[in-house]
Design an enzyme around this catalytic site. Structure first.
Site, mmCIF file in Angstrom:
data_model
loop_
_atom_site.group_PDB
_atom_site.id
_atom_site.type_symbol
_atom_site.label_atom_id
_atom_site.label_comp_id
_atom_site.label_asym_id
_atom_site.label_seq_id
_atom_site.Cartn_x
_atom_site.Cartn_y
_atom_site.Cartn_z
ATOM 1 N N SER A 44 -16.109 -26.252 -28.163
ATOM 2 C CA SER A 44 -15.528 -26.740 -26.911
ATOM 3 C C SER A 44 -15.182 -28.228 -26.948
ATOM 4 O O SER A 44 -14.376 -28.698 -26.150
ATOM 5 C CB SER A 44 -16.488 -26.486 -25.745
ATOM 6 O OG SER A 44 -17.723 -27.108 -25.992
ATOM 7 N N ASP A 338 -18.916 -31.849 -16.806
ATOM 8 C CA ASP A 338 -19.683 -30.705 -16.305
ATOM 9 C C ASP A 338 -21.063 -30.718 -16.944
ATOM 10 O O ASP A 338 -21.447 -31.700 -17.578
ATOM 11 C CB ASP A 338 -18.904 -29.387 -16.479
ATOM 12 C CG ASP A 338 -18.813 -28.924 -17.930
ATOM 13 O OD1 ASP A 338 -19.472 -29.531 -18.815
ATOM 14 O OD2 ASP A 338 -18.083 -27.944 -18.185
ATOM 15 N N HIS A 341 -20.377 -30.993 -20.927
ATOM 16 C CA HIS A 341 -19.202 -31.604 -21.572
ATOM 17 C C HIS A 341 -18.859 -32.942 -20.926
ATOM 18 O O HIS A 341 -19.028 -33.112 -19.722
ATOM 19 C CB HIS A 341 -18.006 -30.664 -21.473
ATOM 20 C CG HIS A 341 -18.290 -29.312 -22.063
ATOM 21 N ND1 HIS A 341 -18.730 -28.264 -21.297
ATOM 22 C CD2 HIS A 341 -18.244 -28.869 -23.336
ATOM 23 C CE1 HIS A 341 -18.933 -27.208 -22.085
ATOM 24 N NE2 HIS A 341 -18.647 -27.550 -23.329
#
Ligand code: NAG
Ligand code: NAG
Ligand code: NAG
Ligand code: NAG
Ligand code: NAG
Length: 376
Positions: A44, A338, A341
């Site tokens: 990610s 978040d 991240h």
């Protein structure tokens, strides 16, 4: 005679038009002379939207608001409010945003391709069925390689692949998956070490495969301090203050030791192999523990999410069962966007450290050097 002359003048005109228009899809000879392609693999941290096209859950997708709100103004699939580290690196290398491999072949592949997948690991077992694991990313690379050869011809494709930089962020999910769903592999020091060697071994295998196809320059971000994340702070019941010694932090540090060893080994084994590895763990801890030094107001609580530290992964309200979430006004004040991240602003800092960092943090070369080095 006349006919031939006309033809050659048309051809000359066409070539001049080509080089002035700079349309790679129509005339690859017009590529900038010092163009070095960028191939991106991983998780990610680098996924620019591949997971939008796979059958998975919203936990490994970020293609909904407010993801992307600060820069793109629409959700792209990136787990951040804006650009990722890999986007900034492409920018510094003078490249456009690198297109994702999915959904399909793209003319702009001559600048490189992004294969990264949120949730992806070096091991095929990691979140199997929900992500594109590193082995599959490699198989996609081989498809892209064929497409490049068709487009550019063998010789030019070979030069492009030999000069290209291959960028990786992988491993974090292998440890997250092991900690959350398969902790049996981490019960003893012995099995921990074996697991780490398996993760690093699989990464090494992929690097060697790319080397075989002509790749010479590898950029890596080591495993970061995910144990400092709002998600882990929430799991550890609200311990605040500096970054914690959490189980993922211990694994990340052990992983990074083995990664550095493996890279030294590859450099000895493979002629012409060059690498740049960023100590993402140390740089992350340094910034998170000293947020104001780097212009952040908040490095413990996420900008977007719910619960303590906004550590519940509910940003966007689309993830299973949790519709309510909080969102900060100014993501640039936050380290975390978040629960797991970082914000665009934090990613920009990491990209700068990877691009031009000194050897104490980006070793043995930085990416700028790697891009400048002629590969073939
Ligand atoms: C996607 O996964 C779900 C659940 O595993 C399955 O029911 C569905 O058939 C899959 N869809 C596709 C297009 O593969
Ligand atoms: C758990 O780890 C074992 C040993 O590495 C592996 O064989 C198994 O597939 C893993 N299970 C899951 C659900 O990841
Ligand atoms: C790669 O991972 C698999 C488990 O997915 C493991 O069985 C294998 O030994 C690993 N390869 C290396 C070279 O470590
Ligand atoms: C955190 O608190 C919950 C509920 O009070 C408890 O079940 C859990 O074991 C605690 N976790 C840690 C790491 O202390
Ligand atoms: C690395 O060295 C630079 C310049 O010498 C210094 O400013 C920086 O704080 C060092 N970073 C770390 C993580 O030690």
């Amino acid at each position: 005679m006349n006919f031939n002359m006309t033809r050659s003048s048309v051809l000359i005109c066409f070539l001049m038009l080509c080089s002035s228009l700079l349309i790679p899809g129509h005339c690859h000879r017009s590529l900038p002379k010092k163009h070095v392609a960028l191939f991106i693999f991983g998780d990610s941290l680098f996924d620019a939207g591949n997971n939008n096209y796979i059958n998975t859950t919203t936990y490994s997708q970020a293609n909904f608001w407010p993801y992307g709100e600060s820069f793109f103004k629409y959700p792209t699939g990136r787990f951040s409010d804006g650009r990722l580290i890999s986007d900034f690196i492409a920018e510094k290398a003078g490249l456009p945003l690198i297109p994702t491999f999915l959904p399909s072949y793209n003319d702009k592949f001559v600048y490189g391709v992004n294969f990264a997948s949120a949730g992806g690991g070096a091991l095929v077992e990691t979140y199997r069925g929900y992500v594109i694991d590193l082995q599959t990313q490699l198989s996609y690379f081989k498809i892209a390689e064929k497409q490049l050869k068709q487009k550019l011809g063998d010789a030019e494709a070979k030069t492009l692949l030999g000069n290209a930089v291959y960028l990786f962020s992988i491993g974090g999910n292998d440890y997250d998956a092991a900690l959350t769903s398969n902790s049996s592999v981490l019960q003893s020091d012995y099995s921990k070490k074996q697991y780490i060697l398996t993760v690093v071994g699989n990464l090494t295998t992929v690097i060697k495969e790319i080397y075989k196809t002509g790749g010479r320059k590898f950029g890596l971000s080591s495993v970061g301090a995910s144990g400092c994340s709002p998600a882990w702070r929430a799991t550890m019941n609200g311990s605040s203050g500096s970054c914690l010694e959490t189980p993922p932090s211990e694994l990340a540090k052990l992983h990074n030791i083995e990664l550095y060893k493996a890279l030294e080994e590859l450099e000895k084994q493979l002629t012409g192999f060059k690498y740049s590895v960023h100590n993402f763990y140390d740089s992350g801890v340094e910034i998170i523990n000293n947020p104001s030094r780097y212009g952040f107001k908040e490095a413990m609580t996420a900008c977007c999410g719910s619960g303590p530290y906004r550590g519940i992964s509910s940003c966007g309200g689309k993830r299973i069962g949790i519709e309510e979430y909080e969102l900060c006004d100014n993501p640039a004040e936050y380290f975390y966007f978040d629960s797991g991240h970082a914000t665009e602003r934090a990613y920009k800092l990491f990209a700068e450290l990877m691009w031009s960092g000194t050897p104490n943090i980006t070793w043995p070369y930085n990416l700028k050097k790697l891009f400048e080095h002629s590969g073939a």
